[in-house]
Enzyme design. Structure first.
Site, PDB file in Angstrom:
ATOM      1  CG  ASN A 195     -65.802  46.469  -2.333  1.00 15.09           C
ATOM      2  OD1 ASN A 195     -65.769  47.274  -1.401  1.00 15.09           O
ATOM      3  ND2 ASN A 195     -66.922  46.141  -2.955  1.00 15.09           N
TER       4      ASN A 195
ATOM      5  CE  LYS B  51     -68.419  43.553  -1.067  1.00 20.12           C
ATOM      6  NZ  LYS B  51     -69.399  42.569  -1.482  1.00 20.12           N
TER       7      LYS B  51
ATOM      8  CG  HIS C 264     -70.491  47.160  -5.287  1.00 24.28           C
ATOM      9  ND1 HIS C 264     -71.460  46.461  -4.614  1.00 24.28           N
ATOM     10  CD2 HIS C 264     -69.428  46.337  -5.406  1.00 24.28           C
ATOM     11  CE1 HIS C 264     -70.988  45.245  -4.328  1.00 24.28           C
ATOM     12  NE2 HIS C 264     -69.758  45.158  -4.798  1.00 24.28           N
TER      13      HIS C 264
ATOM     14  CD  GLU D 100     -72.400  44.582  -1.424  1.00 23.15           C
ATOM     15  OE1 GLU D 100     -71.634  45.404  -0.877  1.00 23.15           O
ATOM     16  OE2 GLU D 100     -72.127  43.361  -1.525  1.00 23.15           O
TER      17      GLU D 100
ATOM     18  CD  GLU E 260     -68.132  43.305  -8.357  1.00 25.16           C
ATOM     19  OE1 GLU E 260     -67.168  42.811  -7.768  1.00 25.16           O
ATOM     20  OE2 GLU E 260     -68.935  44.081  -7.815  1.00 25.16           O
TER      21      GLU E 260
ATOM     22  N   GLY F  18     -70.552  37.543  -2.854  1.00 24.35           N
ATOM     23  CA  GLY F  18     -70.699  37.138  -1.460  1.00 24.35           C
ATOM     24  C   GLY F  18     -71.451  35.835  -1.268  1.00 24.35           C
TER      25      GLY F  18
ATOM     26  CB  SER G 169     -67.657  34.034  -5.002  1.00 25.28           C
ATOM     27  OG  SER G 169     -68.798  34.396  -4.237  1.00 25.28           O
TER      28      SER G 169
HETATM   29  P1  PGA Z   1     -67.126  39.011  -3.007  1.00 21.55           P
HETATM   30  O1  PGA Z   1     -67.520  40.531  -3.338  1.00 21.55           O
HETATM   31  O2  PGA Z   1     -65.733  38.800  -3.517  1.00 21.55           O
HETATM   32  O3  PGA Z   1     -67.225  38.913  -1.515  1.00 21.55           O
HETATM   33  O4  PGA Z   1     -68.117  38.147  -3.716  1.00 21.55           O
HETATM   34  C1  PGA Z   1     -67.147  41.129  -4.552  1.00 21.55           C
HETATM   35  C2  PGA Z   1     -67.675  42.539  -4.605  1.00 21.55           C
HETATM   36  O5  PGA Z   1     -68.776  42.787  -4.078  1.00 21.55           O
HETATM   37  O6  PGA Z   1     -67.037  43.441  -5.178  1.00 21.55           O
END
Ligand code: PGA
Length: 249
Positions: free
Chosen positions: A9, A11, A91, A93, A163, A169, A208
């Site tokens: 992803n 983003k 997601h 976000e 998640e 993140g 992460s």
């Molecule tokens: P990250 O993001 O690996 O940077 O924690 C995962 C995601 O948001 O799908």
């Protein structure tokens, strides 16, 4: 046997130069893993034509409708038309920053199915919900919203990404035991509807994931791969994560 799935992803991170550099450095680790790249929509074509390897394309979001007056949106049909085969749905976000509630997410899951995309449904609790002891309740509520809308059968051709919001993140990863427990809960919920679907569905972990922690996560019986944000922007790191998914099956 479920094939491992690892999705990148990206983003809102991409440029023509960055994609070209990534693809030059990329070495496909294993044919036992479905590797999916989800760049910002406009870069699908660049990424798809730059890759010689056996990778799949996906998008990070879709609108609910197929077409019409929805400024700034793209539909699942358009993503498929541009070569995508997968679609991240719900997601955290999008849920947090764009106000997507469970009903909207269920509509997007349905839209992805309608267009023939494989949805990757994201579910996960916040830190406050985990501390309050509500993690499973939150995840099952998010899952049930889609199950009630689309039924269980489509999950045979879908993936669920667990998640935890507190791990995205942040550099803080769920422990393999924490993740395994939630993955088992998700699979049990699906099994209550349809045992064959529960056996087929891929449940991946996100939050992460790095090369250093990937194998311990992917070795868990109900963890079928990962959804990777930050670490997927580095071709060597991401290739190592994909290799861990192959080894963890
Ligand atoms: P990250 O993001 O690996 O940077 O924690 C995962 C995601 O948001 O799908």
């Amino acid at each position: 046997m479920r094939r491992a799935l690892v999705a990148a992803n990206w983003k809102m991170n991409a440029s023509v130069a960055a994609i070209d550099a990534f693809v030059r450095a990329w070495q496909q680790p294993s044919s036992d893993v479905d590797v999916v790249f989800c760049p910002p929509l406009g870069y699908l074509d660049r990424l798809g034509s730059a890759f010689a390897g056996d990778v799949h394309l996906g998008v990070q979001d879709v609108g609910v409708e197929a077409k019409g007056a929805f400024t700034g949106e793209h539909s699942a049909e358009m993503a498929a038309d541009l070569g995508a085969a997968y679609c991240i749905v719900g997601h955290s976000e999008r849920r947090a920053m764009h106000g997507e509630d469970d009903a909207v997410v269920a509509g997007k899951f349905r839209a992805a199915l309608r267009a023939g995309l494989m949805p990757v449904l994201c579910v996960g609790e916040t830190l406050a919900e985990r501390r309050a002891g509500d993690a499973k309740e939150t995840v099952l509520r998010q899952l049930d919203a889609v199950l009630n809308d689309s039924g269980a059968a489509p999950f045979a051709d879908a993936a669920v990404a667990y998640e935890p919001v507190w791990a995205i993140g942040t550099g803080v990863t769920a422990s393999p035991e924490q993740a395994a427990e939630m993955h088992a809960t998700i699979r049990q919920r699906l099994a209550a509807e349809d045992a064959d679907v529960a056996t087929a569905v891929r449940i991946v972990y996100g939050g992460s994931v790095k090369a250093a922690n990937a194998l311990a996560l992917f070795a868990q019986v109900d963890i079928d791969g990962g959804l990777v944000g930050g670490a997927s922007l580095d071709p060597h790191e991401f290739a190592a994560i994909c290799a861990a998914a192959g080894a963890g099956q």
